[in-house]
Every structure is written in structure tokens, then in C-alpha cells.
Motif scaffolding. Structure first.
Motif, PDB file in Angstrom:
ATOM      1  N   LEU A   1      -8.066   2.658  -6.935  1.00  0.00           N
ATOM      2  CA  LEU A   1      -7.390   2.041  -5.802  1.00  0.00           C
ATOM      3  C   LEU A   1      -7.836   2.682  -4.498  1.00  0.00           C
ATOM      4  O   LEU A   1      -8.184   3.871  -4.459  1.00  0.00           O
ATOM      5  CB  LEU A   1      -5.872   2.175  -5.962  1.00  0.00           C
ATOM      6  CG  LEU A   1      -5.269   1.458  -7.177  1.00  0.00           C
ATOM      7  CD1 LEU A   1      -3.800   1.828  -7.317  1.00  0.00           C
ATOM      8  CD2 LEU A   1      -5.437  -0.048  -7.060  1.00  0.00           C
ATOM      9  N   ALA A   2      -7.802   1.900  -3.435  1.00  0.00           N
ATOM     10  CA  ALA A   2      -8.166   2.408  -2.110  1.00  0.00           C
ATOM     11  C   ALA A   2      -7.094   3.391  -1.652  1.00  0.00           C
ATOM     12  O   ALA A   2      -5.901   3.183  -1.871  1.00  0.00           O
ATOM     13  CB  ALA A   2      -8.286   1.253  -1.128  1.00  0.00           C
ATOM     14  N   GLY A   3      -7.517   4.441  -1.033  1.00  0.00           N
ATOM     15  CA  GLY A   3      -6.574   5.431  -0.539  1.00  0.00           C
ATOM     16  C   GLY A   3      -7.155   6.149   0.667  1.00  0.00           C
ATOM     17  O   GLY A   3      -8.331   6.009   1.001  1.00  0.00           O
TER      18      GLY A   3
ATOM     19  N   ARG B   1      -4.030  -0.861  -2.497  1.00  0.00           N
ATOM     20  CA  ARG B   1      -3.481   0.493  -2.445  1.00  0.00           C
ATOM     21  C   ARG B   1      -2.307   0.538  -3.415  1.00  0.00           C
ATOM     22  O   ARG B   1      -1.733  -0.500  -3.757  1.00  0.00           O
ATOM     23  CB  ARG B   1      -3.011   0.804  -1.029  1.00  0.00           C
ATOM     24  CG  ARG B   1      -4.157   0.845  -0.007  1.00  0.00           C
ATOM     25  CD  ARG B   1      -3.632   1.144   1.392  1.00  0.00           C
ATOM     26  NE  ARG B   1      -2.653   0.174   1.849  1.00  0.00           N
ATOM     27  CZ  ARG B   1      -2.965  -0.953   2.504  1.00  0.00           C
ATOM     28  NH1 ARG B   1      -4.208  -1.253   2.768  1.00  0.00           N
ATOM     29  NH2 ARG B   1      -2.024  -1.776   2.892  1.00  0.00           N
ATOM     30  N   SER B   2      -1.934   1.700  -3.842  1.00  0.00           N
ATOM     31  CA  SER B   2      -0.816   1.799  -4.789  1.00  0.00           C
ATOM     32  C   SER B   2       0.477   1.268  -4.164  1.00  0.00           C
ATOM     33  O   SER B   2       1.330   0.726  -4.867  1.00  0.00           O
ATOM     34  CB  SER B   2      -0.625   3.232  -5.269  1.00  0.00           C
ATOM     35  OG  SER B   2      -0.315   4.074  -4.179  1.00  0.00           O
TER      36      SER B   2
END
Length: 166
Positions: free
Chosen positions: A78-80, A125-126
Motif C-alpha cells: 500500500l502507498a504510504g 492507503r491503509s
């Protein structure tokens, strides 16, 4: 005799005046009777007529069960923000189709479907997946994207067998 004629004339006048009152009462009774009968017919139509509908529903053939196609498992990071812990998303997805013949039409496009799903999932994103609302939005986005990829075939729904965020 003049008195009798006067009384008889008055009685005759009274007899002529009486029928309009009786006709008026008769018309009121007829209108009331029609209203009661109409109300009874409307009540029967709305409340007791359901038995006829069941016979018509039985005559229709049962709907065909939907068909399902499994998409290969998807696992993406995921993007972070920089410096945050890397999180992963694992999805097991099944596509719901209306007819069995659509399954054969979709199978050749499965690499495209997998690519579209992975590309979209990598941008998440989460926080985008928090709660049932986040999962619902993910489902809607994936359904929209898969329908664009496999047009003119329509996918009824994207179903999740497994969603893991780690």
C-alpha cells in the motif's frame, strides 16, 4: 264540495311535491349503496387478489443462478508516507456474472483484469480501507473498472473472498 276540491287540490299539490323528496332520498340511497359496493370491490382487489398473482408467478421459469469466475490472488504494498512501516494488501476476488456463457468471454481478458486491479490497489492507503465503508468503496471501484475492461460483457458484482491488510 268546494272544500273537498280545495282539500283534494291541496292533496294533489302535496302529492306532486312529495315525489321530489322521495326521489332525492332514493338517489341518496343508491349513491350510498354504490359507494359501499365500490369500497368492498376495492378492498377485495387490493387485499384478497394476491392468490391470482401467485399462480402467474409459478408459471414463470425460475431465474438462472449466477456464474462466478475467480481472479488470481492479488498482493500489493500500500502507498504510504516515507518512513512509515510498509503495509501489504492481499485480495482474493470472485467476479459474479449473470450467465455461464459470459465466463468464457471473460477468461481471455483475465490478465487485463488482474493488471487493472493491481494498479488500482497499489495507489490505496491503509486509511482508504478502514471500516466497511472503505471496503464497499473498493468493491464499487473494482466493479466499475472491470466493467470498463470487459465491455460489452457486464460483471454484476465483485465479491471478496479474503481481504487482508498486514
Amino acid at each position: 264540495m268546494a272544500e273537498n276540491e280545495a282539500e283534494g287540490g291541496a292533496a294533489a299539490d302535496g302529492a306532486e311535491a312529495a315525489p321530489p323528496k322521495n326521489k332525492f332520498k332514493l338517489m341518496i340511497m343508491v349513491v350510498g349503496l354504490l359507494a359501499v359496493l365500490g369500497g368492498g370491490a376495492a378492498t377485495w382487489f387490493f387485499f384478497f387478489r394476491h392468490g391470482d398473482d401467485e399462480h402467474h408467478a409459478e408459471a414463470a421459469p425460475p431465474p438462472k443462478p449466477p456464474s462466478f469466475v475467480e481472479v488470481p490472488d492479488i498482493m500489493v504494498n500500500l502507498a504510504g508516507a516515507p518512513g512509515e512501516r510498509v503495509q501489504y494488501l492481499k485480495l482474493k476476488i470472485v467476479l459474479e456474472l449473470k450467465e455461464e456463457k459470459q465466463v468464457e468471454a471473460i477468461k481471455p481478458t483475465m490478465p487485463r483484469i488482474t493488471d487493472i486491479f493491481q494498479t488500482y490497489a497499489r495507489e490505496l492507503r491503509s486509511s482508504d480501507l478502514n471500516g466497511s465503508a472503505g471496503i464497499f468503496r473498493l468493491k464499487e471501484e473494482l466493479t466499475k473498472r472491470v466493467n470498463a475492461a470487459v465491455a460489452p460483457v457486464q460483471v454484476s458484482a465483485v465479491l471478496f473472498k479474503e481481504v487482508v491488510i498486514q
